[in-house]
Scaffold this motif. Structure first.
Motif, PDB file in Angstrom:
ATOM      1  N   UNK A 188      -1.303  66.250  49.447  1.00 42.68           N
ATOM      2  CA  UNK A 188      -1.867  67.464  48.860  1.00 42.68           C
ATOM      3  C   UNK A 188      -3.306  67.176  48.452  1.00 42.68           C
ATOM      4  N   UNK A 189      -4.002  66.433  49.329  1.00 45.21           N
ATOM      5  CA  UNK A 189      -5.306  65.896  48.947  1.00 45.21           C
ATOM      6  C   UNK A 189      -6.442  66.278  49.882  1.00 45.21           C
ATOM      7  N   UNK A 190      -6.158  66.924  50.997  1.00 46.99           N
ATOM      8  CA  UNK A 190      -7.206  67.398  51.895  1.00 46.99           C
ATOM      9  C   UNK A 190      -6.798  68.803  52.336  1.00 46.99           C
ATOM     10  N   UNK A 233      -7.472  72.663  46.881  1.00 47.80           N
ATOM     11  CA  UNK A 233      -6.940  73.395  48.027  1.00 47.80           C
ATOM     12  C   UNK A 233      -7.072  74.891  47.818  1.00 47.80           C
ATOM     13  N   UNK A 234      -6.751  75.346  46.631  1.00 50.11           N
ATOM     14  CA  UNK A 234      -6.883  76.777  46.324  1.00 50.11           C
ATOM     15  C   UNK A 234      -8.337  77.207  46.447  1.00 50.11           C
ATOM     16  N   UNK A 235      -9.251  76.371  45.948  1.00 51.67           N
ATOM     17  CA  UNK A 235     -10.678  76.678  46.049  1.00 51.67           C
ATOM     18  C   UNK A 235     -11.120  76.779  47.505  1.00 51.67           C
ATOM     19  N   UNK A 236     -10.569  75.932  48.377  1.00 50.29           N
ATOM     20  CA  UNK A 236     -10.897  76.006  49.805  1.00 50.29           C
ATOM     21  C   UNK A 236     -10.450  77.341  50.386  1.00 50.29           C
ATOM     22  N   UNK A 237      -9.244  77.783  50.024  1.00 52.56           N
ATOM     23  CA  UNK A 237      -8.759  79.067  50.511  1.00 52.56           C
ATOM     24  C   UNK A 237      -9.608  80.221  50.014  1.00 52.56           C
ATOM     25  N   UNK A 251     -13.331  77.052  54.339  1.00 54.11           N
ATOM     26  CA  UNK A 251     -13.513  76.190  53.181  1.00 54.11           C
ATOM     27  C   UNK A 251     -12.810  74.871  53.398  1.00 54.11           C
ATOM     28  N   UNK A 252     -13.482  73.777  53.097  1.00 53.49           N
ATOM     29  CA  UNK A 252     -12.916  72.437  53.220  1.00 53.49           C
ATOM     30  C   UNK A 252     -12.959  71.763  51.851  1.00 53.49           C
ATOM     31  N   UNK A 253     -11.908  71.025  51.517  1.00 53.49           N
ATOM     32  CA  UNK A 253     -11.874  70.382  50.205  1.00 53.49           C
ATOM     33  C   UNK A 253     -11.084  69.091  50.242  1.00 53.49           C
ATOM     34  N   UNK A 254     -11.461  68.156  49.384  1.00 54.59           N
ATOM     35  CA  UNK A 254     -10.671  66.968  49.088  1.00 54.59           C
ATOM     36  C   UNK A 254     -10.242  67.038  47.634  1.00 54.59           C
ATOM     37  N   UNK A 255      -9.060  66.494  47.349  1.00 55.67           N
ATOM     38  CA  UNK A 255      -8.526  66.509  45.990  1.00 55.67           C
ATOM     39  C   UNK A 255      -8.636  65.120  45.378  1.00 55.67           C
ATOM     40  N   UNK A 301     -10.167  62.037  65.956  1.00 54.69           N
ATOM     41  CA  UNK A 301     -10.317  62.502  64.585  1.00 54.69           C
ATOM     42  C   UNK A 301      -9.547  61.611  63.601  1.00 54.69           C
ATOM     43  N   UNK A 302      -9.901  61.712  62.326  1.00 54.34           N
ATOM     44  CA  UNK A 302      -9.206  60.968  61.283  1.00 54.34           C
ATOM     45  C   UNK A 302      -7.799  61.523  61.077  1.00 54.34           C
ATOM     46  N   UNK A 303      -7.011  60.812  60.297  1.00 51.51           N
ATOM     47  CA  UNK A 303      -5.657  61.225  59.959  1.00 51.51           C
ATOM     48  C   UNK A 303      -5.684  62.405  58.990  1.00 51.51           C
ATOM     49  N   UNK A 304      -4.708  63.290  59.132  1.00 53.77           N
ATOM     50  CA  UNK A 304      -4.551  64.376  58.171  1.00 53.77           C
ATOM     51  C   UNK A 304      -4.315  65.717  58.826  1.00 53.77           C
ATOM     52  N   UNK A 305      -3.409  66.495  58.242  1.00 53.30           N
ATOM     53  CA  UNK A 305      -3.067  67.796  58.793  1.00 53.30           C
ATOM     54  C   UNK A 305      -4.157  68.828  58.667  1.00 53.30           C
ATOM     55  N   UNK A 306      -5.196  68.532  57.885  1.00 51.51           N
ATOM     56  CA  UNK A 306      -6.335  69.440  57.781  1.00 51.51           C
ATOM     57  C   UNK A 306      -7.199  69.410  59.029  1.00 51.51           C
ATOM     58  N   UNK A 307      -7.003  68.393  59.872  1.00 52.02           N
ATOM     59  CA  UNK A 307      -7.901  68.128  60.993  1.00 52.02           C
ATOM     60  C   UNK A 307      -8.160  69.291  61.925  1.00 52.02           C
ATOM     61  N   UNK A 308      -7.135  69.937  62.474  1.00 51.43           N
ATOM     62  CA  UNK A 308      -7.411  71.012  63.445  1.00 51.43           C
ATOM     63  C   UNK A 308      -8.304  72.115  62.890  1.00 51.43           C
ATOM     64  N   UNK A 309      -7.994  72.601  61.686  1.00 53.64           N
ATOM     65  CA  UNK A 309      -8.813  73.669  61.123  1.00 53.64           C
ATOM     66  C   UNK A 309     -10.199  73.171  60.739  1.00 53.64           C
TER      67      UNK A 309
END
Length: 510
Positions: A401-403, A308-312, A289-293, A100-108
């Protein structure tokens, strides 16, 4: 297709593994060995009577930090095919292996992706796994030991690349915002200014936010730092708790010196039943919900990430639930602002009695690189099994704070007959032209932080020009540091000048 149709995706097994150099049975495991232990734990957790490992047709691995950028070089070597290295350790031979790509959003994010793949018949049994052994690297280096963790494993691997686009801009990098700590410090100070709080008051609020996290971490056997701390301890500056970037002390930032791994197994309901998995193991994803900032310099407001709020909110909407319906939460907590942003946007109090973490958070449980939220998912699954019918929320943050990926879970079956009704990506539009690489003239400080590099300490500001564009600038003079200590810098006017080397320098003028 009903909610219990054979194609319905379901989480059936979760597992974690961890070790500390101070443990009596410390083995100094490699990332692949740690990941193998977590995968075996997930297989055992599913309680399948059939050959679940043999049934895995997809294994997706999260990147370790040491292979998360083009110039990174693993100090002890690494596997050429990490997902298949894990497969070899558990007796699996998947048709697909993915990095997978880099980023803490990955697992979810991956949970949602492969729930959808299962519904569409593109996968039947999927292992998501990741690990970090950064603490062991430091421990062995200190001893002068250099084990060989390199592995060559045959078989195809789908490498999705680094996924670093949009996290930094050339001007930001040039002016010493070169990593997560100073970038998030910019956001944190911008939030403080928006709330109209002075520095001591805001420091206290950061400590009060994270002190309950330390209590959870202290009780978690997988924690890297299982020690309860008071709010005052977290924010009081000392030799052991220095400022790493204003306003952050060391105890307020993600702890990357960990040895931790986590794994999650997804299947279809039909496959789980065929493998003899008891239905009391089943946990369903109800909404994601998935989002990029926008990039740092494009964001209208540096104090928040509305995407991020919109994703939640989207995850809750797709689940047909509200914040009040959630029994448990785990908000990604690399820095206070990552939590504040989400609870501000979702209307959750910092002292909500349900708590804001299941693990203990990245600074205390451990910031297991890009894989932290796999641990959060591995905690929410047993928590919900113990409370049948209850719902839990996972918020996973990546980049600057971008993914963001958010998920809502429950033991209550979810209807996946329309995958688009369970998983959605939030659109966003870039705002080009806001960033100025070089600037001369007056501007107003929008936010700031301090950094320390080999060149020494410096103050970095993001300043608004009269026409609304932004410029980054820095200054290392004693006079600037004295001004910073004496007065609130945000909102002050500065004069920007570009030096011969192309750096923007600032001087306070009011």
């Amino acid at each position: 297709m009903t909610s219990q149709d054979d194609r319905t995706p379901v989480l059936i097994g979760v597992g974690q593994a961890a070790e500390r150099p101070t443990d009596a049975d410390y083995r100094a495991l490699s990332p692949a060995d740690l990941a193998g232990e977590a995968a075996r734990a997930a297989l055992a957790d599913a309680q399948a009577s059939g050959d679940l490992a043999g049934a895995l047709d997809v294994i997706v691995a999260i990147r370790q930090f040491e292979i998360s950028s083009p110039g990174a070089k693993p100090p002890f070597g690494a596997s050429n095919n990490f997902p298949r290295s894990v497969a070899r350790r558990i007796g699996a031979d998947p048709a697909r292996a993915i990095l997978e790509i880099t980023g803490g959003q990955g697992p979810q994010r991956l949970v949602g992706e492969f729930c959808e793949a299962i519904v569409r018949g593109e996968a039947e049994a999927v292992l998501l796994v990741g690990s970090e052994a950064m603490s062991t690297v430091l421990t062995l280096n200190a001893k002068g030991e250099t084990p060989d963790w390199s592995e060559t494993v045959e078989g195809a691997v789908e490498d999705r690349g680094y996924g670093l686009e949009g996290m930094f801009t050339p001007s930001i990098l040039k002016h010493r915002i070169t990593g997560a700590i100073p970038a998030y410090a910019l956001f944190e100070n911008a939030r403080r200014a928006r709330l109209g709080l002075d520095r001591p008051t805001y420091a206290r609020k950061m400590g009060e936010l994270f002190a309950p996290f330390t209590r959870v971490a202290a009780a978690n056997p997988y924690s890297a730092s299982p020690v309860e701390k008071t709010a005052e301890e977290l924010v009081t500056v000392s030799d052991k708790n220095r400022i790493v970037a204003d306003p952050f002390t060391r105890m307020l930032v993600a702890r990357d010196q960990v040895n931790q791994a986590a794994a999650v197994i997804l299947t279809s309901v039909g496959k789980a039943r065929a493998l003899g998995v008891p239905e009391d193991r089943f946990v369903y994803l109800h909404g994601q919900g998935d989002a990029n900032e926008l990039t740092i310099m494009e964001r209208p407001d540096l104090s928040a990430s509305p995407s991020a709020i919109a994703a939640g909110r989207k995850a809750l909407e797709l689940a047909g639930k509200t914040v009040d319906d959630m029994a448990v939460f785990d908000f990604y907590s690399c820095f206070p602002i990552a939590v504040f942003n989400m609870i501000d946007g979702l209307g959750i109090a910092a002292d909500d009695p349900r708590g804001l973490t299941l693990t203990g958070g990245l600074p205390y449980f451990g910031g297991a690189g890009n894989n932290y939220s796999m641990h959060a998912i591995a905690e929410v699954v047993p928590a919900l099994r113990q409370r049948p019918g209850a719902f839990g929320f996972i918020g996973a943050n990546g980049g600057m704070l971008s993914k963001y990926s958010a998920g809502v879970y429950s033991t209550t079956p979810a209807d996946w007959s329309r995958p688009e009704a369970r998983r959605a990506k939030i659109p966003y539009d870039p705002v080009p032209g806001l960033e100025v690489d070089t600037a001369t003239g007056e501007a107003t400080v929008e936010t700031y932080t301090t950094t320390t590099t080999r060149s020494g300490p410096a103050i970095v500001v993001i300043a608004r020009l009269p026409d609304g564009r932004r410029a980054a600038a820095n200054q290392a003079s004693e006079a600037a540091f004295a001004e910073l200590a004496a007065r609130e810098p945000i909102g002050r006017r500065v004069r920007l000048e570009t030096d011969a080397e192309g750096f923007n320098r600032f001087t306070f003028i009011d």
